[in-house]
Structure formats: structure tokens, C-alpha cells
Write an enzyme that holds these catalytic residues in place. Structure first.
Site, short mmCIF file in Angstrom:
data_model
loop_
_atom_site.label_atom_id
_atom_site.label_comp_id
_atom_site.label_asym_id
_atom_site.label_seq_id
_atom_site.Cartn_x
_atom_site.Cartn_y
_atom_site.Cartn_z
N TYR A 47 4.26 10.56 -10.28
CA TYR A 47 3.32 9.65 -9.60
C TYR A 47 2.56 8.82 -10.63
CZ TYR A 47 -0.62 8.30 -6.58
OH TYR A 47 -1.57 7.60 -5.89
N LYS A 52 2.48 4.78 -11.11
CA LYS A 52 1.25 4.00 -10.94
C LYS A 52 0.90 3.23 -12.24
CE LYS A 52 0.40 4.86 -6.64
NZ LYS A 52 0.34 3.81 -5.61
N ASN A 71 0.80 -1.23 0.00
CA ASN A 71 0.00 0.00 0.00
C ASN A 71 0.83 1.28 0.00
OD1 ASN A 71 -2.50 1.72 0.76
ND2 ASN A 71 -1.09 2.07 2.46
N1 LIG Z 1 -5.37 9.24 -0.74
C1 LIG Z 1 -5.71 9.23 -2.02
O1 LIG Z 1 -6.55 10.04 -2.44
C2 LIG Z 1 -5.13 8.22 -2.96
C3 LIG Z 1 -5.61 8.18 -4.28
C4 LIG Z 1 -5.09 7.25 -5.17
C5 LIG Z 1 -4.14 6.35 -4.74
N2 LIG Z 1 -3.67 6.39 -3.46
C6 LIG Z 1 -2.65 5.40 -3.09
O2 LIG Z 1 -3.01 4.73 -1.91
C7 LIG Z 1 -1.85 4.41 -1.14
C8 LIG Z 1 -1.99 5.01 0.25
O3 LIG Z 1 -2.12 6.43 0.12
P1 LIG Z 1 -2.51 7.38 1.33
O4 LIG Z 1 -3.31 8.49 0.76
O5 LIG Z 1 -3.07 6.60 2.47
O6 LIG Z 1 -1.09 7.97 1.69
P2 LIG Z 1 -0.66 8.74 3.02
O7 LIG Z 1 0.46 9.63 2.62
O8 LIG Z 1 -1.85 9.34 3.71
O9 LIG Z 1 -0.12 7.55 3.94
C9 LIG Z 1 0.90 6.74 3.46
C10 LIG Z 1 1.53 5.97 4.62
O10 LIG Z 1 2.68 5.36 4.05
C11 LIG Z 1 3.80 5.61 4.87
N3 LIG Z 1 5.00 5.63 4.05
C12 LIG Z 1 5.42 6.57 3.17
N4 LIG Z 1 6.59 6.22 2.63
C13 LIG Z 1 6.92 5.02 3.18
C14 LIG Z 1 8.03 4.15 3.03
N5 LIG Z 1 9.04 4.47 2.23
N6 LIG Z 1 8.04 3.01 3.74
C15 LIG Z 1 7.03 2.69 4.59
N7 LIG Z 1 5.96 3.48 4.77
C16 LIG Z 1 5.91 4.63 4.08
C17 LIG Z 1 3.53 6.96 5.52
O11 LIG Z 1 4.28 7.11 6.73
C18 LIG Z 1 2.02 6.89 5.75
O12 LIG Z 1 1.71 6.30 6.99
C19 LIG Z 1 -0.66 5.01 -1.91
O13 LIG Z 1 -0.02 4.00 -2.68
C20 LIG Z 1 -1.30 6.03 -2.80
O14 LIG Z 1 -0.56 6.25 -3.96
C21 LIG Z 1 -4.14 7.29 -2.56
#
Ligand SMILES: NC(=O)c1ccc[n+]([C@@H]2O[C@H](COP(=O)([O-])OP(=O)(O)OC[C@H]3O[C@@H](n4cnc5c(N)ncnc54)[C@H](O)[C@@H]3O)[C@@H](O)[C@H]2O)c1
Length: 271
Positions: A159, A163, A89
Site C-alpha cells: 500500500y 501511495k 478515490n
Molecule cells: N480510510 C482511511 O483511513 C484511509 C487513510 C488513508 C488513505 N485512504 C485512501 O482513501 C481512499 C478511500 O478509502 P476508504 O477508506 O474510503 O476505502 P473503503 O475500502 O472504505 O472504500 C473504498 C470503496 O472503493 C470501492 N472499490 C474498491 N476497489 C474498487 C475497484 N477496483 N473499482 C471501483 N471501486 C472499488 C469499494 O467498493 C468501496 O466502496 C483510498 O484510496 C484509500 O487508500 C483511506
């Protein structure tokens, strides 16, 4: 329960979407390992799950670090006696590696860091989890994609490139691991309520945030972390044993059409 007896390893699970995945999995009966850079948030979530009677372990992990990721997956499997579900994730956006992301401001080191976290780490996770997944009766790998696989938007150039790679990785791993009976799937969130969204809401206000981010959603709200938790719990469960190589959108219908809610005579922000 959907996840009874399953053992999950979830990266980036301390906050955001990963925390929603961990909460739903634990509620559905899984033992969950929360792997994150954020120690305080990760420990607190593990504690919260244990207090509610669930099984949870926090491990400090930078997914881009080969040795650390391997060590954390091994530790999780030792703690829970194996591993059934790897959720790749963790992911970072362009503005996490540069405050003003653009072709002019960023250099290859920014690009490399994003490829390492968003893409190579997913492949490494699969590599390190493989011996454990081979021993599981319902093994799967579930990768975080994004609507950025399907559409482009401002400020997301690198990004989006990473993806797009996740989509290819998911399908190719599904092929490579089919003989091992390991399913590989991908979830693609639309805008979801996480730390990143909270920061943005702070800057422009809730009303403007909701208006701009729900305008194309047929379901007039943004996503919640547990929306993705529900998809992951399903994909990892024995209800999804015929599903592999699939890319699942969870975006309120935004990718299904080319329009905004006002075309339907609806006010997205106030619905
Ligand atoms: N939030 C959105 O709107 C959204 C939309 C599309 C895709 N995504 C994808 O969903 C996934 C989660 O996104 P999110 O919004 O919860 O992100 P976020 O930034 O809110 O949380 C991400 C978590 O990952 C941890 N993290 C970051 N880099 C890390 C690393 N190198 N090793 C271990 N942990 C690490 C951070 O500490 C954090 O707890 C991501 O892959 C993101 O690309 C999110």
C-alpha cells in the site's frame, strides 16, 4: 456554493471516503457520478442524493479494467454534458488482497492488483477524462493519497509503495497537464471512519481503536469521510485556481510532529 455547475466523476464512491466526497459535492451543487464495484451501496447513495434534490448517477465500475473505466467516464460525460472534476478515490489496502499480508505470504499477483487499483487506475482515469477536462472552464483531477506517503506502518508495505507512486503521479500530471489548464492535486487522509475502520472497531472495540488511532493526532478524533469531502470540494472549486501539484494532509496533525498526546498531558481517547 462551492461546486455549483461542476460535474464530478468519483471512483470508489459507494462507501467510505468516496461517499463523503460525493455527499459534500452534491450538497455544494455538483452533478456527481458514483463509480464503484459495490452496486447496492452505490445505487443507494445516488438515490439518497436525488431524493435530496441533487444530481447523481451510479455506474458499476472496476477502475482496474481499462475498457470499463473508459466506458463509465464516457457515460458520465454524456449524462451530464461534460466533466470538470475527476476524483481518483478508489484504493485498496494490503489486507484486501491477502488476509495476512507480509513479504513471506504475498506474491507478485497481490502486488500487481494493488498497483492496478491504487496507481494505474488513477493514470487511466486521467487519460480517459482528458478530452472532457480540456473542454471544462475549471478542470481538475484529485487523487487519493495517504499518510502512508509520509510514514510507514505495519501491514502496509505494498500500500505504501503504491501511495508513494500517487504522490509522484500527482506532481508529474500537474506538470504535463498545466498547458491544458487542468489542475492536479492529492488528498492524504489519516485514519478515517470507513468500512475498514468499522471492521477493526468490531475486532478490538471502540475504546482501544480510538486510543491507538488518535494517540498522535493533535486534534483528538479520527477523520470522517466528509472531512475529505470538504478538501476535495475546495480543491475542485474556483477558490483553488492557483493550486496544482499539491499534496494535502487531513490527519488531525499526526504528521506534523513525532510524539503522542500523553506528552502533552492529554488523554487522546477521552478528549
Ligand atoms: N480510510 C482511511 O483511513 C484511509 C487513510 C488513508 C488513505 N485512504 C485512501 O482513501 C481512499 C478511500 O478509502 P476508504 O477508506 O474510503 O476505502 P473503503 O475500502 O472504505 O472504500 C473504498 C470503496 O472503493 C470501492 N472499490 C474498491 N476497489 C474498487 C475497484 N477496483 N473499482 C471501483 N471501486 C472499488 C469499494 O467498493 C468501496 O466502496 C483510498 O484510496 C484509500 O487508500 C483511506
Amino acid at each position: 456554493m462551492l461546486a455549483d455547475g461542476l460535474r464530478y466523476f468519483i471512483t470508489g464512491a459507494g462507501t467510505g471516503i468516496g461517499s463523503g466526497i460525493a455527499r459534500v459535492a452534491a450538497r455544494e451543487g455538483a452533478a456527481v457520478t458514483i463509480a464503484d464495484l459495490a452496486d447496492e451501496a452505490g445505487e443507494a447513495l445516488a438515490e439518497e442524493i436525488r431524493e435530496q434534490g441533487g444530481k447523481a448517477l451510479f455506474v458499476h465500475c472496476d477502475v482496474a479494467d481499462y475498457d470499463q473505466l473508459k466506458h463509465c467516464i464516457d457515460r458520465s460525460a454524456t449524462e451530464f454534458g461534460g466533466l470538470d472534476v475527476l476524483v481518483n478515490n478508489a484504493g485498496i489496502f494490503d489486507n484486501r488482497v491477502h488476509p495476512t499480508p507480509s513479504l513471506e505470504t504475498m506474491d507478485p499477483s497481490h502486488f500487481r492488483r494493488m498497483v492496478e487499483v491504487n496507481l494505474i487506475a488513477q493514470w487511466m482515469g486521467a487519460k480517459f477524462a482528458l478530452p472532457y477536462l480540456r473542454a471544462s472552464k475549471n478542470a481538475s483531477i484529485i487523487n487519493a493519497g495517504s499518510v502512508a506517503i509520509f510514514v510507514a506502518y505495519p501491514g502496509g508495505t505494498i500500500y505504501g509503495a503504491t501511495k508513494g507512486g500517487v504522490a509522484g503521479l500527482t506532481k508529474h500530471l500537474a506538470v504535463e497537464l498545466a498547458p491544458d489548464r487542468i489542475r492536479v492535486n492529492c488528498y492524504c487522509p489519516g485514519v478515517t471512519r470507513t468500512e475498514a475502520a468499522a471492521l477493526y472497531i468490531e475486532q478490538i472495540g471502540e475504546e482501544a481503536f480510538m486510543r491507538t488511532n488518535t494517540a498522535a493526532n493533535l486534534i483528538p478524533r479520527i477523520g470522517e469521510p466528509e472531512d475529505l469531502g470538504n478538501i476535495v470540494a475546495f480543491l475542485a472549486s474556483d477558490r483553488a485556481t492557483f493550486i496544482t501539484g499539491a499534496i494535502y494532509l487531513c490527519d488531525g496533525g499526526a504528521m506534523a510532529w513525532r510524539g503522542t498526546m500523553d506528552l502533552l498531558g492529554m488523554q487522546p481517547a477521552s478528549l
